[in-house]
Motif scaffolding. Structure first.
Motif, PDB file in Angstrom:
ATOM      1  N   LEU A  26       0.828  -1.206   0.000  1.00 36.21           N
ATOM      2  CA  LEU A  26       0.000   0.000   0.000  1.00 36.21           C
ATOM      3  C   LEU A  26       0.863   1.257   0.000  1.00 36.21           C
ATOM      4  CD1 LEU A  26      -2.760   1.486   0.366  1.00 36.21           C
ATOM      5  CD2 LEU A  26      -2.398   1.204   2.840  1.00 36.21           C
ATOM      6  N   LEU A  27       1.821   1.324   0.900  1.00 35.64           N
ATOM      7  CA  LEU A  27       2.642   2.530   1.017  1.00 35.64           C
ATOM      8  C   LEU A  27       3.584   2.699  -0.173  1.00 35.64           C
ATOM      9  CD1 LEU A  27       3.397   2.495   4.854  1.00 35.64           C
ATOM     10  CD2 LEU A  27       1.595   3.722   3.621  1.00 35.64           C
ATOM     11  N   LYS A  28       4.124   1.600  -0.701  1.00 38.54           N
ATOM     12  CA  LYS A  28       4.958   1.684  -1.907  1.00 38.54           C
ATOM     13  C   LYS A  28       4.135   2.200  -3.086  1.00 38.54           C
ATOM     14  CE  LYS A  28       8.669  -0.142  -2.643  1.00 38.54           C
ATOM     15  NZ  LYS A  28      10.047   0.309  -2.727  1.00 38.54           N
ATOM     16  N   SER A  29       2.855   1.802  -3.151  1.00 37.51           N
ATOM     17  CA  SER A  29       2.004   2.207  -4.276  1.00 37.51           C
ATOM     18  C   SER A  29       1.743   3.705  -4.305  1.00 37.51           C
ATOM     19  CB  SER A  29       0.675   1.445  -4.252  1.00 37.51           C
ATOM     20  OG  SER A  29      -0.198   1.949  -3.256  1.00 37.51           O
ATOM     21  N   VAL A  30       1.923   4.383  -3.164  1.00 33.86           N
ATOM     22  CA  VAL A  30       1.753   5.843  -3.128  1.00 33.86           C
ATOM     23  C   VAL A  30       3.104   6.556  -3.073  1.00 33.86           C
ATOM     24  CG1 VAL A  30      -0.578   5.742  -2.164  1.00 33.86           C
ATOM     25  CG2 VAL A  30       1.390   5.922  -0.609  1.00 33.86           C
ATOM     26  N   GLY A  31       4.174   5.822  -3.374  1.00 33.09           N
ATOM     27  CA  GLY A  31       5.486   6.434  -3.527  1.00 33.09           C
ATOM     28  C   GLY A  31       6.322   6.586  -2.275  1.00 33.09           C
ATOM     29  N   LEU A  32       5.960   5.890  -1.210  1.00 33.56           N
ATOM     30  CA  LEU A  32       6.729   6.015   0.028  1.00 33.56           C
ATOM     31  C   LEU A  32       7.781   4.918   0.132  1.00 33.56           C
ATOM     32  CD1 LEU A  32       3.779   6.820   2.441  1.00 33.56           C
ATOM     33  CD2 LEU A  32       5.479   8.415   1.565  1.00 33.56           C
ATOM     34  N   ALA A  33       8.914   5.243   0.719  1.00 40.16           N
ATOM     35  CA  ALA A  33       9.949   4.252   1.010  1.00 40.16           C
ATOM     36  C   ALA A  33       9.533   3.514   2.282  1.00 40.16           C
ATOM     37  CB  ALA A  33      11.291   4.940   1.210  1.00 40.16           C
ATOM     38  N   VAL A  34       9.591   2.182   2.241  1.00 39.75           N
ATOM     39  CA  VAL A  34       9.086   1.371   3.348  1.00 39.75           C
ATOM     40  C   VAL A  34      10.074   0.260   3.676  1.00 39.75           C
ATOM     41  CG1 VAL A  34       7.133  -0.007   4.186  1.00 39.75           C
ATOM     42  CG2 VAL A  34       6.750   1.717   2.412  1.00 39.75           C
ATOM     43  N   ARG A  35      10.224  -0.023   4.959  1.00 39.86           N
ATOM     44  CA  ARG A  35      10.967  -1.198   5.429  1.00 39.86           C
ATOM     45  C   ARG A  35      10.079  -1.918   6.424  1.00 39.86           C
ATOM     46  NH1 ARG A  35      16.998   1.327   6.343  1.00 39.86           N
ATOM     47  NH2 ARG A  35      17.396   1.722   4.150  1.00 39.86           N
ATOM     48  N   VAL A  36      10.137  -3.238   6.431  1.00 37.64           N
ATOM     49  CA  VAL A  36       9.279  -4.023   7.311  1.00 37.64           C
ATOM     50  C   VAL A  36      10.116  -4.856   8.280  1.00 37.64           C
ATOM     51  CG1 VAL A  36       7.337  -4.087   5.707  1.00 37.64           C
ATOM     52  CG2 VAL A  36       9.046  -5.899   5.622  1.00 37.64           C
ATOM     53  N   TYR A  37       9.559  -5.063   9.457  1.00 36.84           N
ATOM     54  CA  TYR A  37      10.218  -5.807  10.531  1.00 36.84           C
ATOM     55  C   TYR A  37       9.180  -6.682  11.221  1.00 36.84           C
ATOM     56  CZ  TYR A  37      13.513  -2.067   9.664  1.00 36.84           C
ATOM     57  OH  TYR A  37      14.362  -1.176   9.047  1.00 36.84           O
ATOM     58  N   ALA A  38       9.588  -7.899  11.598  1.00 42.82           N
ATOM     59  CA  ALA A  38       8.671  -8.860  12.214  1.00 42.82           C
ATOM     60  C   ALA A  38       8.510  -8.651  13.719  1.00 42.82           C
ATOM     61  CB  ALA A  38       9.143 -10.282  11.934  1.00 42.82           C
ATOM     62  N   SER A  39       9.352  -7.797  14.310  1.00 41.22           N
ATOM     63  CA  SER A  39       9.260  -7.573  15.762  1.00 41.22           C
ATOM     64  C   SER A  39       9.917  -6.244  16.118  1.00 41.22           C
ATOM     65  CB  SER A  39       9.973  -8.706  16.522  1.00 41.22           C
ATOM     66  OG  SER A  39      11.369  -8.644  16.302  1.00 41.22           O
TER      67      SER A  39
END
Length: 125
Positions: A26-39
């Protein structure tokens, strides 16, 4: 904004892989840089919290909760605009999060557009 400035990103911390994947897309689709973490621990261990412009964190996770993560960051004087998401929140939990500096507290399932608007508002802080 000069060329020396590092690109800030939105960090998503949630123990549910499907939630991380959905918010990332969702956030990438609006042009934002995103990183994800499991905890929360994985986020802290990454060393990227200084580059985080906005944090989206689940409240209830095994190990460190979202509120614990927020408290740890605040104790380190690392104030990141934080949006909490939760399937198990109540009013007392919401108040605790907001008093500690959260910018939004969203129950799951949340409206995608409202999440994007909340992230944009947090980034403008």
């Amino acid at each position: 904004m000069g060329p020396q400035r590092q690109r800030k990103f939105v960090a998503v911390v949630d123990d549910d892989d499907s939630v991380r994947t959905a918010i990332h897309g969702l956030l990438k689709s609006v042009g934002l840089a995103v990183r994800v973490y499991a905890s929360g621990e994985e986020f802290l261990d990454s060393g990227h919290h200084q580059d985080t412009a906005c944090l989206i964190a689940d409240i209830s996770m095994p190990g460190m909760s979202g509120l614990d993560l927020q408290a740890r960051l605040n104790a380190e004087c690392c104030r990141i605009p934080t949006i909490f998401i939760t399937a198990h929140g109540d009013e007392e939990m919401r108040l605790q999060a907001m008093r500690a500096g959260a910018v939004e507290f969203l129950p799951k399932p949340f409206d995608d557009e409202f999440l994007v608007e909340s992230v944009r508002a947090a980034l403008e802080r």
